[in-house]
Design a protein around this motif. Structure first.
Motif, short mmCIF file in Angstrom:
data_model
loop_
_atom_site.label_atom_id
_atom_site.label_comp_id
_atom_site.label_asym_id
_atom_site.label_seq_id
_atom_site.Cartn_x
_atom_site.Cartn_y
_atom_site.Cartn_z
N UNK A 90 31.98 44.84 27.61
CA UNK A 90 32.24 43.83 28.64
C UNK A 90 32.21 42.42 28.05
N UNK A 91 31.27 42.16 27.15
CA UNK A 91 31.20 40.84 26.52
C UNK A 91 32.44 40.56 25.69
N UNK A 92 32.90 41.56 24.94
CA UNK A 92 34.12 41.39 24.13
C UNK A 92 35.31 41.11 25.03
N UNK A 186 35.28 37.79 35.46
CA UNK A 186 36.58 37.63 36.12
C UNK A 186 37.70 37.40 35.10
N UNK A 187 37.33 37.09 33.85
CA UNK A 187 38.35 36.91 32.82
C UNK A 187 38.92 38.24 32.34
N UNK A 188 38.23 39.33 32.63
CA UNK A 188 38.64 40.65 32.13
C UNK A 188 39.80 41.18 32.96
N UNK A 189 40.90 41.50 32.30
CA UNK A 189 42.08 42.02 32.97
C UNK A 189 42.38 43.47 32.60
N UNK A 215 35.34 43.33 38.41
CA UNK A 215 36.47 43.36 37.49
C UNK A 215 37.78 43.43 38.27
N UNK A 216 38.83 42.92 37.66
CA UNK A 216 40.12 42.85 38.35
C UNK A 216 40.78 44.19 38.53
N UNK A 217 40.49 45.15 37.63
CA UNK A 217 41.25 46.41 37.63
C UNK A 217 40.36 47.54 37.13
N UNK A 218 39.43 47.98 37.98
CA UNK A 218 38.48 49.00 37.55
C UNK A 218 38.27 50.04 38.64
#
Length: 253
Positions: A90-92, A186-189, A215-218
């Motif tokens: 998640x951090x990456x 929220x930056x994770x796509x 998350x946007x797509x999980x």
């Protein structure tokens, strides 16, 4: 410092990140199947685990993994993380979202999660055993806590060996205080699959339930048979889940 690691296979890259009670050997059962499915695999030992020495200064595991990928010339990969490895994933993905094509998070930890009284009590029991020099007792506590009822003796012995080694390496090293990572989820796509275990501690079931809202797509799937380490408890079932998700989100060819 370069993390100890293995690389094998050809095709889209998958990075496998281990839990905090294991090392890169926890993926032994999935390794050949994912290579046969057409992927290039990278698995590493984080600092203080497996064959990677403990840190000699404050560090970031996420930055270590990104540095490893840079050294291997890998610009983009899917990331599969178990427990603490899920937190690192998640951090990456939050720090460099363009580099993560997809994620599978197995019973992940979460940056900033406030531990429950149950989880704090577990940590206190572990620390008390270690302080008295009872590394065997601390190891067995971890084996009993983190493996679900479907884990056979080979899985228990594997976790026993990995956790005992981690204790021995880390207890001999100097301790460093590192700041808790602050990340913007929220930056994770990347499309993500979050797995949880019905027999896991409540903290991790709650984290898995929350992540599709963060998350946007999980998507979240609870495994009714699983504890905290499903890839060791029912290896073939988890391999099937991984290959099914990856076939859709990270197709080969």
């Amino acid at each position: 410092m370069t993390l100890s690691h293995d690389v094998a296979g050809d095709g889209p890259v998958l990075v496998l990140l281990h839990s905090g009670v294991c090392d890169r050997r926890m993926w032994d059962a999935q390794w050949p199947a994912l290579i046969d499915a057409g992927y290039r695999l990278v698995r590493c030992d984080l600092r203080g685990f497996g064959e990677t020495p403990p840190p000699d200064r404050p560090h970031s595991d996420a930055e270590d993994v990104l540095a490893l990928l840079d050294g291997l010339g890998i610009a983009r990969a899917a990331v599969i993380g178990s427990s603490y490895g899920g937190q690192v994933a998640l951090e990456i993905a939050a720090r460099q979202p363009d580099r993560v094509s997809a994620m599978v998070l197995l019973c992940p930890a979460l940056p900033g999660h406030e531990p429950s009284a149950e989880l704090r009590a577990l940590g206190e029991r572990e620390e008390a055993l270690i302080e008295t020099g009872d590394i065997v007792g601390a190891t067995e506590l971890m084996v009993d806590t983190w493996l679900g009822p479907d884990a056979d003796e080979s899985a228990r012995e594997a976790v026993r060996q990995m956790q005992r080694h981690a204790f021995e390496v880390q207890l001999a090293a100097k301790e460093f205080e590192s700041d808790e990572a602050v990340v913007d989820l929220t930056a994770i796509q990347a499309p993500s699959l979050v797995l949880s275990g019905a027999y896991d501690l409540a903290d991790f079931r709650q984290i898995a339930d929350r992540l599709p809202h963060l998350l946007a797509n999980a998507d979240h799937v609870e495994l009714p048979w699983a504890g905290h380490l499903p890839s060791l408890e029912r290896p073939s079932a988890v391999t099937d889940l991984l290959t099914g998700f990856l076939k859709e989100k990270v197709p080969v060819g």
